[in-house]
Structures are given as structure tokens and as C-alpha cells.
Design an enzyme around this catalytic site. Structure first.
Site, PDB file in Angstrom:
ATOM      1  N   CYS A  75       0.706  -0.976  -0.085  1.00 19.09           N
ATOM      2  CA  CYS A  75      -0.100  -0.002   0.235  1.00 19.09           C
ATOM      3  C   CYS A  75       0.960   1.109  -0.072  1.00 19.09           C
ATOM      4  CB  CYS A  75      -0.716  -0.010   0.963  1.00 19.09           C
ATOM      5  SG  CYS A  75      -1.935   1.448   1.230  1.00 19.09           S
ATOM      6  N   HIS A 168      -2.052  -4.454 -10.552  1.00 24.39           N
ATOM      7  CA  HIS A 168      -2.832  -3.303 -11.252  1.00 24.39           C
ATOM      8  C   HIS A 168      -3.069  -3.610 -12.641  1.00 24.39           C
ATOM      9  CE1 HIS A 168      -2.388  -0.702  -7.737  1.00 24.39           C
ATOM     10  NE2 HIS A 168      -1.369  -1.250  -7.641  1.00 24.39           N
ATOM     11  N   GLU A 217     -10.219   0.281  -6.369  1.00 23.22           N
ATOM     12  CA  GLU A 217      -9.078  -0.648  -5.429  1.00 23.22           C
ATOM     13  C   GLU A 217      -9.626  -1.818  -5.280  1.00 23.22           C
ATOM     14  OE1 GLU A 217      -6.859   0.699  -2.388  1.00 23.22           O
ATOM     15  OE2 GLU A 217      -6.623   2.669  -3.075  1.00 23.22           O
ATOM     16  N   CYS A 226      -4.640   6.338  -4.815  1.00 23.54           N
ATOM     17  CA  CYS A 226      -3.898   5.046  -4.744  1.00 23.54           C
ATOM     18  C   CYS A 226      -2.426   5.107  -5.122  1.00 23.54           C
ATOM     19  CB  CYS A 226      -4.518   3.801  -5.523  1.00 23.54           C
ATOM     20  SG  CYS A 226      -4.028   2.333  -5.519  1.00 23.54           S
ATOM     21  N   GLY A 229      -0.973   2.516  -7.069  1.00 20.28           N
ATOM     22  CA  GLY A 229      -2.065   2.698  -8.473  1.00 20.28           C
ATOM     23  C   GLY A 229      -1.437   3.714  -9.132  1.00 20.28           C
TER      24      GLY A 229
HETATM   25  N1  LIG Z   1      -6.447  -2.157  -2.576  1.00 21.19           N
HETATM   26  C1  LIG Z   1      -4.956  -2.595  -2.788  1.00 21.19           C
HETATM   27  C2  LIG Z   1      -4.374  -2.393  -1.584  1.00 21.19           C
HETATM   28  C3  LIG Z   1      -3.915  -0.734  -0.943  1.00 21.19           C
HETATM   29  C4  LIG Z   1      -3.497  -0.023  -2.103  1.00 21.19           C
HETATM   30  C5  LIG Z   1      -3.485   1.572  -2.199  1.00 21.19           C
HETATM   31  N2  LIG Z   1      -4.216   2.199  -1.128  1.00 21.19           N
HETATM   32  C6  LIG Z   1      -2.172   2.257  -2.101  1.00 21.19           C
HETATM   33  O1  LIG Z   1      -2.136   3.479  -1.739  1.00 21.19           O
HETATM   34  O2  LIG Z   1      -1.282   1.894  -2.823  1.00 21.19           O
HETATM   35  C7  LIG Z   1      -4.743  -3.942  -3.121  1.00 21.19           C
HETATM   36  O3  LIG Z   1      -5.731  -4.667  -2.860  1.00 21.19           O
HETATM   37  O4  LIG Z   1      -3.859  -4.250  -3.749  1.00 21.19           O
END
Ligand SMILES: N[C@H](CCC[C@H](N)C(=O)O)C(=O)O
Length: 287
Positions: A75, A168, A217, A226, A229
Site C-alpha cells: 500500500c 494493477h 481498488e 492509490c 496505483g
Molecule cells: N487495494 C490495494 C491495497 C491498497 C493500495 C492503495 N491504497 C495504495 O495506496 O497503494 C490492493 O488490494 O492491492
């Protein structure tokens, strides 16, 4: 049990951050989901758990749970909130920290202006990293990158598949505000070609050093920003010859700066982290 937490956000991507060094934390997915619930719990996109690392030369370990209760590999915005948390709590006096995550070691650093830069590790641009069922081999090669067609309810969507430790699927759109993020995001997240689901990115190219990005997400829905992301989108854009490093990534929650020198170089992410409030919550035993 009563759980102490700090509510934080990184560019509007919000977190419940927990010190698991001084508290015993061992929750079921249902309890993590309850904690992340915006009506029955504290409410957040992810929960971040701070632990001491057992690894040589590594200061901390941090674990990430999505609002749906599932533990995930990485994250980006959370890494910045983590640094602010351990610094504010006096858990370290270092400004550059080595942190173990499920997907490897990251190196966040507190900058003099209060922003935080994180070396997020090298991206992996290959379905095998996600994993991704590349059975449909009619991909379209674009420069060094490979674009893959995804059938989304009869509509063909061309995506770049990038791993930042977490998966991603990034597409370029004309207008990110008009993009069908809420309609198409869940279909991509749960698409059968992504056996572990995927984060769905919608990137508008503003110029060669600037994009607008929205991300639906995995396990959390559309978030205001994100971090991984943003890294994945910039890497995909650079590989497709559409962007040059560094890139300003405009999200609904704020701006992130992403730099990448290519190849196996780490993607560098810089952005804010804010503590909003401290709290305590009674988390009932599972069941
Ligand atoms: N939902 C993402 C995890 C959180 C990523 C995001 N909140 C960031 O800041 O990178 C996943 O399931 O891979």
C-alpha cells in the site's frame, strides 16, 4: 478487547493505523471488515498494522488489510502514513526507515518539508507477476509494453498489467472524470483473468509529465488516491512512450509525485501523510 488506533490519510486514501508492538492484534477477516466499516466501525479504505521486524537490518514490518478484510501485499499511501505514525509515536528516531511488507522491503523517508518519499521497489510488467490469465494471446505490443485486451461485458478494454507487489490493470482514458470507474471498476476487479482480483486504474494523460488518475481498488472500491496505483500508471505510461519521469499524478484526494528511471530501478513516490484523530474501539471477539 479495547484497541487503540490512529486515523490517518495519504492524499485522502484513509487508514486505521494500529501499533501492534504495544498491543496484541490478531483479528479475523470479519473483525478487520468491522473495523473498516464506515457505519459499524471506525471506517477506512485499509487498516495498517505496525510490528517490529525480525529481519536483520530492517526496522519494522507493516501489514495491510483492505476494507473487505483481506490482507494484501502493498500500500503506497499507507507506507507514507506508516512513517508519520512511527515518527510521531516516537517508535523510531530515524528519518529513513527499512520496512518489511508482504511483497518485500520498502524504504520510506521523511522529507524536510514533511512529505514522505518511498522507494516502492521495481515494477514488474508481466502477467505472471499479477497473476493474470494471458491465455488470450492477441495482445498488442506498444513500444516496450504489452497491452492486453480485456472483454468487459462485450466492450474491449486495452490494459497494461503492472505489479507493484500488488496487482494493477491500468487503462488510458480520454477524460478521467467521465470514465466509467464505478461501473467498469468492479467488473475489472473481479474479472476471471485475475484469479486474485486486481486494482483497476483509469489514467488521463494531461501532458508528458502529468496525469489525472482514478483507481477502483481491489477490496476497497474507488478511493480518493492509490499510491501503488499511481506508481503502476506512471510505469505503464512511461513504458508506452506516453510519459517522461517525473510525473505529477493528480487524484481526487491530492497530488503525488512519481519518478522512475526504468528497468529494475525502484519507483519513487512522494506525497503527504496526515494524522486526523486518535481513538479507541471495542472489537468484539470473532463469531
Ligand atoms: N487495494 C490495494 C491495497 C491498497 C493500495 C492503495 N491504497 C495504495 O495506496 O497503494 C490492493 O488490494 O492491492
Amino acid at each position: 478487547m479495547k484497541l487503540k488506533f490512529t486515523k490517518m490519510h495519504g492524499a485522502g486514501n484513509d487508514f486505521v493505523v494500529i501499533d501492534a508492538i504495544h498491543q496484541h492484534v490478531d483479528f479475523t477477516p470479519a473483525q478487520w471488515q468491522r473495523l473498516g466499516d464506515r457505519r459499524f466501525g471506525v471506517g477506512a479504505d485499509q487498516m495498517l498494522v505496525v510490528e517490529k521486524s525480525q529481519a536483520e537490518g530492517v526496522d519494522f514490518r507493516y501489514r495491510i488489510y483492505n476494507a473487505d478484510g483481506g490482507e494484501v501485499e502493498q500500500c503506497g499511501n499507507g507506507a507514507r502514513a506508516f512513517v508519520k505514525f512511527v515518527t510521531d509515536k516516537g517508535l523510531t528516531s530515524k528519518r529513513a526507515i527499512r520496512v518489511e511488507t508482504m511483497s518485500g522491503i520498502i524504504e520510506p523517508k521523511l522529507e524536510d518539508d514533511g512529505r514522505i518519499t518511498v522507494a516502492m521497489g521495481a515494477p514488474v510488467l508481466a502477467p505472471a507477476a499479477v497473476p493474470f490469465d494471458a491465455s488470450n494471446l492477441d495482445s498488442r505490443a506498444m513500444g516496450e509494453d504489452t497491452l492486453w485486451p480485456l472483454d468487459v461485458q462485450g466492450k474491449q478494454v486495452w490494459i497494461s498489467v503492472v505489479s507493484m507487489g500488488n496487482p494493477h490493470a491500468v487503462q488510458v482514458v480520454e477524460d478521467s472524470e467521465a470514465a466509467p470507474v464505478l461501473a467498469e471498476g468492479p467488473l475489472i476487479e473481479h474479472h476471471p483473468r485475475f484469479p486474485r482480483r486486481v486494482n483497476a486504474g483509469f489514467m488521463q494523460i494531461v501532458d508528458r509529465h502529468s496525469i489525472k488518475l482514478r483507481v477502483f481498488e481491489r477490496g476497497a472500491g474507488e478511493t480518493l488516491a492509490c499510491g501503488t496505483g499511481a506508481c503502476a500508471a506512471v510505469v505503464a505510461g512511461i513504458r508506452r512512450g506516453l510519459l517522461d519521469s517525473p510525473v505529477a499524478v493528480q487524484t481526487h484526494g491530492g497530488e503525488l509525485s512519481i519518478a522512475w528511471a526504468g528497468g529494475q530501478q525502484a519507483v519513487m513516490m512522494t506525497g503527504p501523510a496526515v494524522s486526523v484523530f486518535e481513538g479507541e474501539i471495542e472489537i468484539a471477539a470473532a463469531g
